[in-house]
Write a protein that holds these residues in place. Structure first.
Motif, mmCIF file in Angstrom:
data_model
loop_
_atom_site.group_PDB
_atom_site.id
_atom_site.type_symbol
_atom_site.label_atom_id
_atom_site.label_comp_id
_atom_site.label_asym_id
_atom_site.label_seq_id
_atom_site.Cartn_x
_atom_site.Cartn_y
_atom_site.Cartn_z
ATOM 1 N N ILE A 63 0.971 -1.310 -0.039
ATOM 2 C CA ILE A 63 0.027 -0.081 -0.122
ATOM 3 C C ILE A 63 0.748 1.243 0.040
ATOM 4 N N GLY A 64 2.089 1.048 0.059
ATOM 5 C CA GLY A 64 3.105 2.262 0.114
ATOM 6 C C GLY A 64 3.071 3.451 1.327
ATOM 7 N N ARG A 65 2.656 2.910 2.393
ATOM 8 C CA ARG A 65 2.269 3.681 3.549
ATOM 9 C C ARG A 65 2.605 3.154 4.910
ATOM 10 N N PRO A 66 2.870 3.847 5.953
ATOM 11 C CA PRO A 66 3.220 2.973 7.175
ATOM 12 C C PRO A 66 1.858 2.276 7.466
ATOM 13 N N ILE A 67 1.639 1.495 8.493
ATOM 14 C CA ILE A 67 0.323 1.191 9.108
ATOM 15 C C ILE A 67 0.898 0.697 10.624
ATOM 16 N N ALA A 68 -0.078 0.557 11.476
ATOM 17 C CA ALA A 68 -0.168 -0.256 12.525
ATOM 18 C C ALA A 68 -0.984 -1.563 12.517
ATOM 19 N N LYS A 69 -0.181 -2.591 13.398
ATOM 20 C CA LYS A 69 -0.744 -4.043 13.389
ATOM 21 C C LYS A 69 -1.537 -3.991 14.637
ATOM 22 N N ALA A 70 -2.755 -4.360 14.574
ATOM 23 C CA ALA A 70 -3.603 -4.702 15.740
ATOM 24 C C ALA A 70 -4.728 -5.524 15.429
ATOM 25 N N TRP A 71 -5.653 -6.079 16.365
ATOM 26 C CA TRP A 71 -6.819 -6.820 16.135
ATOM 27 C C TRP A 71 -6.310 -8.150 15.301
ATOM 28 N N ASN A 72 -5.285 -8.369 15.091
ATOM 29 C CA ASN A 72 -4.903 -9.576 14.268
ATOM 30 C C ASN A 72 -4.714 -10.888 14.956
ATOM 31 N N ALA A 73 -4.428 -10.743 16.377
ATOM 32 C CA ALA A 73 -4.000 -11.672 17.271
ATOM 33 C C ALA A 73 -5.080 -11.967 18.159
ATOM 34 N N ILE A 74 -6.581 -11.911 17.880
ATOM 35 C CA ILE A 74 -7.423 -12.353 18.639
ATOM 36 C C ILE A 74 -8.417 -13.004 17.857
ATOM 37 N N GLY A 75 -9.050 -14.221 18.314
ATOM 38 C CA GLY A 75 -9.970 -14.805 17.569
ATOM 39 C C GLY A 75 -11.363 -13.949 17.587
ATOM 40 N N SER A 76 -12.240 -14.197 16.377
ATOM 41 C CA SER A 76 -13.462 -13.314 16.063
ATOM 42 C C SER A 76 -14.286 -13.715 17.444
ATOM 43 N N SER B 78 6.663 -7.565 14.284
ATOM 44 C CA SER B 78 5.350 -7.988 14.516
ATOM 45 C C SER B 78 5.159 -9.484 14.014
ATOM 46 N N TRP B 79 6.208 -10.089 13.647
ATOM 47 C CA TRP B 79 6.161 -11.721 13.287
ATOM 48 C C TRP B 79 5.687 -12.321 14.735
ATOM 49 N N ARG B 80 6.118 -11.573 15.832
ATOM 50 C CA ARG B 80 5.736 -12.354 17.003
ATOM 51 C C ARG B 80 4.303 -12.472 17.405
ATOM 52 N N GLN B 81 3.419 -11.784 16.702
ATOM 53 C CA GLN B 81 2.206 -11.974 16.669
ATOM 54 C C GLN B 81 1.348 -12.590 15.478
ATOM 55 N N GLN B 82 2.098 -13.066 14.889
ATOM 56 C CA GLN B 82 1.342 -13.637 13.552
ATOM 57 C C GLN B 82 0.821 -15.268 14.033
ATOM 58 N N PRO B 83 0.251 -15.742 13.186
ATOM 59 C CA PRO B 83 -0.355 -17.058 13.315
ATOM 60 C C PRO B 83 0.959 -18.060 13.660
ATOM 61 N N GLY B 84 0.743 -18.691 14.525
ATOM 62 C CA GLY B 84 1.617 -19.744 15.145
ATOM 63 C C GLY B 84 2.476 -19.394 16.361
ATOM 64 N N ALA B 85 2.396 -18.072 16.545
ATOM 65 C CA ALA B 85 3.053 -17.530 17.694
ATOM 66 C C ALA B 85 2.349 -17.619 19.248
ATOM 67 N N PRO B 86 3.075 -17.647 20.351
ATOM 68 C CA PRO B 86 2.397 -17.991 21.544
ATOM 69 C C PRO B 86 1.422 -16.938 21.756
ATOM 70 N N ALA B 87 1.601 -15.550 21.092
ATOM 71 C CA ALA B 87 0.646 -14.533 21.271
ATOM 72 C C ALA B 87 -0.343 -14.372 20.582
ATOM 73 N N TYR B 88 -0.510 -15.231 19.496
ATOM 74 C CA TYR B 88 -1.714 -15.325 18.580
ATOM 75 C C TYR B 88 -2.979 -16.208 18.978
ATOM 76 N N CYS B 89 -4.000 -15.493 19.333
ATOM 77 C CA CYS B 89 -5.265 -15.973 19.672
ATOM 78 C C CYS B 89 -5.086 -17.297 20.863
ATOM 79 N N THR B 90 -4.421 -16.897 21.829
ATOM 80 C CA THR B 90 -4.317 -17.685 23.195
ATOM 81 C C THR B 90 -5.048 -16.867 24.251
ATOM 82 N N ASP B 91 -5.635 -15.678 23.907
ATOM 83 C CA ASP B 91 -6.580 -14.872 24.895
ATOM 84 C C ASP B 91 -5.682 -14.659 26.289
ATOM 85 N N LEU B 92 -4.631 -14.051 26.181
ATOM 86 C CA LEU B 92 -3.543 -13.816 27.298
ATOM 87 C C LEU B 92 -3.959 -12.552 27.864
ATOM 88 N N THR B 93 -3.389 -12.255 29.180
ATOM 89 C CA THR B 93 -3.762 -11.010 29.910
ATOM 90 C C THR B 93 -2.269 -10.031 29.441
#
Length: 248
Positions: free
Chosen positions: A117-130, A181-196
């Motif tokens: 997209i040619g511009r900066p982003i933030a990554k959020a809400w990708n690491a929680i199940g719907s 941000s790969w640390r919050q991608q699918p397969g990572a411990p932070a991904y969709c594990t509902d942590l505090t």
């Protein structure tokens, strides 16, 4: 805040509800046109518009579409103000997105999106199940409140994204720059594990990049065997149990 949202899937729909209820002025669009967006999406106050309208005159734009459609919206974003915050919620699943060579070769998903997209982003809400996102929001300070990691390179992007995560009923955790941000991608411990909030930093630190694709694909196979096909999304208990067993 004036917010545009592209996408009315499971995550996009909940974003419209929560951010509208929090007092933000929300415009939402999908690929089929505003007349196809039902009242179930708009019941908290969001307004259905065309995609070209959703991206204009907003303080923040949230991309809640499959990753393989990101490149196609680049023309919509051309010429928008540089200081407008763009937040991406997508994840790479080759079964759905088809194989993307750069990501298969190790490119960080968020950085691939930036290139498209040619511009900066933030990554959020990708690491929680719907399902967790739709049902498990709580007030600030609630016991065991679920945390959502937020990665960004620009301070304004990080600050806005974290504030909006809090407005949706979850604790925001600073996950560092996009290159991490790969640390919050699918397969990572932070991904969709509902942590505090207390648990999330340790999970982000524990991620092992080279193991993510295999763990992601194992989780997909386990979920498909558990719930079958038909486009169903797993409930929070199923998703979290499987992901915690495989990722942590």
């Amino acid at each position: 805040m004036k917010i545009g949202i592209l996408g009315t899937g499971h995550i996009g729909k909940t974003l419209v509800h929560r951010l509208s209820a929090a007092g933000h002025e929300v415009k939402v669009a999908n690929s089929r046109g505003p007349e196809t967006i039902g009242q179930d999406v708009l019941s908290s106050g969001g307004r259905a518009v065309a995609a070209s309208d959703a991206v204009r005159y907003v303080d923040a734009l949230i991309l809640s579409i499959p990753l393989n459609r990101i490149a196609g919206i680049a023309p919509l974003l051309a010429g928008l103000p540089e200081d407008m915050v763009v937040i991406d919620t997508s994840n790479y699943y080759p079964l759905r997105d088809e194989k993307i060579t750069a990501i298969e070769n190790g490119a960080v998903e968020s950085l691939w999106v930036v290139e498209q997209i040619g511009r900066p982003i933030a990554k959020a809400w990708n690491a929680i199940g719907s399902d967790s996102f739709a049902r498990l929001n709580t007030l600030p300070g609630s016991p065991n409140r679920i945390a959502i990691p937020v990665a960004a390179d620009r301070e304004r992007d990080r600050r806005v994204a974290m504030a909006l995560v809090e407005d949706t009923g979850f604790d925001a955790v600073d996950a560092g720059p996009l290159e991490q941000s790969w640390r919050q991608q699918p397969g990572a411990p932070a991904y969709c594990t509902d942590l505090t909030k207390g648990e999330m930093p340790r999970a982000l630190e524990a991620a092992e990049k080279e193991r993510l694709p295999k763990r992601r694909d194992l989780a997909v196979a386990a979920i498909m065997e558990r719930i079958g096909g038909g486009g169903k999304n797993p409930t929070a208990d199923v998703l979290v149990q499987i992901n915690r067993a495989l990722f942590m």
